[in-house]
Scaffold this motif. Sequence first.
Motif, PDB file in Angstrom:
ATOM      1  N   GLN A 120       1.127  -0.859   0.367  1.00 48.36           N
ATOM      2  CA  GLN A 120      -0.132  -0.391  -0.142  1.00 48.36           C
ATOM      3  C   GLN A 120       0.788   0.866  -0.070  1.00 48.36           C
ATOM      4  OE1 GLN A 120      -3.153   0.459   0.462  1.00 48.36           O
ATOM      5  NE2 GLN A 120      -2.902   2.116  -0.538  1.00 48.36           N
ATOM      6  N   GLU A 136      -2.419   3.104  -3.513  1.00 49.47           N
ATOM      7  CA  GLU A 136      -3.241   2.162  -3.853  1.00 49.47           C
ATOM      8  C   GLU A 136      -2.696   0.867  -3.360  1.00 49.47           C
ATOM      9  OE1 GLU A 136      -3.249   1.469  -8.608  1.00 49.47           O
ATOM     10  OE2 GLU A 136      -3.864   3.627  -9.502  1.00 49.47           O
ATOM     11  N   THR A 169      -0.324  -2.617  -4.362  1.00 40.65           N
ATOM     12  CA  THR A 169       0.123  -3.077  -5.877  1.00 40.65           C
ATOM     13  C   THR A 169       0.233  -4.756  -5.152  1.00 40.65           C
ATOM     14  OG1 THR A 169       0.681  -1.736  -6.559  1.00 40.65           O
ATOM     15  CG2 THR A 169       1.642  -3.930  -7.171  1.00 40.65           C
ATOM     16  N   ASN A 197      -1.360  -2.863 -15.274  1.00 42.58           N
ATOM     17  CA  ASN A 197      -2.498  -1.634 -14.870  1.00 42.58           C
ATOM     18  C   ASN A 197      -3.795  -2.721 -15.905  1.00 42.58           C
ATOM     19  OD1 ASN A 197      -1.935  -0.346 -12.500  1.00 42.58           O
ATOM     20  ND2 ASN A 197      -0.948   1.272 -13.260  1.00 42.58           N
TER      21      ASN A 197
END
Length: 704
Positions: free
Chosen positions: A79, A145, A147, A105
């Motif tokens: 995060q 975000e 990941t 993505n």
Amino acid sequence: MLCSSELSLAQSLPSILLEDKNQEYIITNKLGVYEEVISDTIKKETIEIIQSKNFKVFEKDILSINSGKHILWVKIPFQNNSELEKWYLEIGNGLADIDIFIPQNKEEKSSIDFEKTSMGFSLPFDKRFIKTNVFLIPIKLPKNEVTTIYLRIESDYFQAPFRIAPVEYYLERNHKIDLAEGIYYGFAIVMVLYNLFIFFTLKEKSYLYYLSYLLFLALAMAQLRGHFFEFLVFDLPIMNRYVPMIHSLSGIFASLFLIDFLNTKKNSHFFHTTLHIVISIFSLALIVSLLGFKPIASLINQIIAGLSTINALAAAIFIYYIGYKPAKYIIVGWSFYLIGVLLFVLAGAEIIPYNSFTSNGVLFGSAIEMILLSVALAAKIDFYKKGKEELQGKMLELIENENKRLEKRVNERTEELNVVNEELSINLERLNEQHLLIEKKNQDITSSITYAKRIQDAMLPSLEEIRKCLPNSFILFKPKDIVSGDFYYFKQVHQKIIIGVIDCTGHGVPGAFMSLIGNDLLNEIVELKSVTKASHILDRLNQGVVKALRQTDTQVRDGMDAAICVYDIETQILEYAGAKNPMIYVQNGELKVIKADRQSIGGSLIKNEFNKKPFTTHTIHLKDNQDTIFYLFSDGFQDQFGGENDKKFTIKRFRNTLLEASKLPLNQQKEFLHTILLDWMNEETQQIDDILVVGFNCLKTIKK
């Protein structure tokens, strides 16, 4: 690009929060770990399947793999709440094969695409993202975000922390690590070269074992830290399958060094045996590694390495207490090394903190051990030097006491010897008188033999006489004594030239008598009876010797070996007949041999002389080959002892020498052969027989 299954199937883990863009985060205890079962019957896990597995939080500071091959899947959810998007994930050990799955993505939220990158121990070094001894992986983490990346790790030995940090952190930290490791490797190289120099100076095998141990120990450290792969075999990853060999060789040379340094053969039979057992086990690991069974070889090395270190320490302690003081350096050096190993093992097991000091315990311990073992070698030499000096002192004291005792005995014996000396003086005068008498007789005998030589020389044809008919000829004649049993013969009868080499039984005076008989018989046969066929000359000579020495009625067995050539000037045909003496000739650069009959002149034990076979005549036509060079010789040259091993010159070497001589003009060949003979005999070897070599060709042959 690989497509995953639905996100809903994935197991959730607490995200690793990245708050500060300048901070380093150690994340080993926050990893999600799943171990894949290795089996030929079970299908290998894929990224599509692995996302649905139940990953458990690792909760330890060090991820370790030992005791055989394992496959671990690692799940890391990040995060990123910082302003930095490009982070670097470090896996602090390069001894594994790793597949990295980084999400890409996509607009659709129901699935994720992963980009797979492989690097590691079995792939070329340049496949890595960043060319360093550990795995350093750049990762783009979008702000605010989550990941999640996946790692597949396959190894049989792996021990490392995981961390994520900005690139500046690694630049600053690695600068210090590179400096420390560079000092270590530089020190190891200097120690190897230094001890190599001492080995060549002293020829002491302890230094050879020690520098070999140093070399493979340094290579082992480089292998564990990834530098062996990085700098030595980066284009040959297949070599990584055989790296246990380095550790095995390090253990073998360490044990050989201890056996020699501690002199276990003398000081302790038990430890001498245990150290040889250690060598055998390391050798077994070496063979297993060569056969390609790396996990088994690594396991053997790990087990025996710890046991052998304790055994070496025990051996040094025992031998120190029985009086060998240099062993104390082995005790201290091996103790530091053992402490370094224990720190490294305990830190890997998280019994003690894993930090820069404990993780490098083996490095520090081995460096101190290198220094102390080098000091130990110097102490060993000093120990034996002092022992030698003490022994010399005791020997000098014993010698002094013995000298005093002998001096007393000498004084007693001197009085006795004075009496004996008077008697000896009288006897010496008598001996001097006898010596003078013997010397006078020797002079008379030598004078007689010298006069006999003048007679023999007068019997032999002169070189000038020979060269009137055979201008291209030479004679090498070296009697062993004043007079000779070898002689050469020359006569021209009408258009025929007769030349021969005769070797009579014995040498010196007996041989000279035989040579006179042989020369007179040949003159009678050739001049008076006009016998000019080569074989007939030898037949008549044989009959004459048997008759002159009455060999059919007496036990006189003296005889002759001979080689006779007859050259007809008009027909240009050369005849040869031989009694045990062959003839060698060189024609068009090729050496050829005509063997003699295997019977001598005279000397036969058969009383019926008619049973003897007639001699054979061999003919050579020289009309188109008058430059052919012929060699007649006795056996003195080829039987002469000499050379480095004091062996015979041999007929083979003699033939090769004649072939070389044939390349020179005939007037230079005598000096060439004489030089070869002197070099072969050198100054210490005595001549054992008469030596006679005659060489000639028939060019410019002159008829009287």
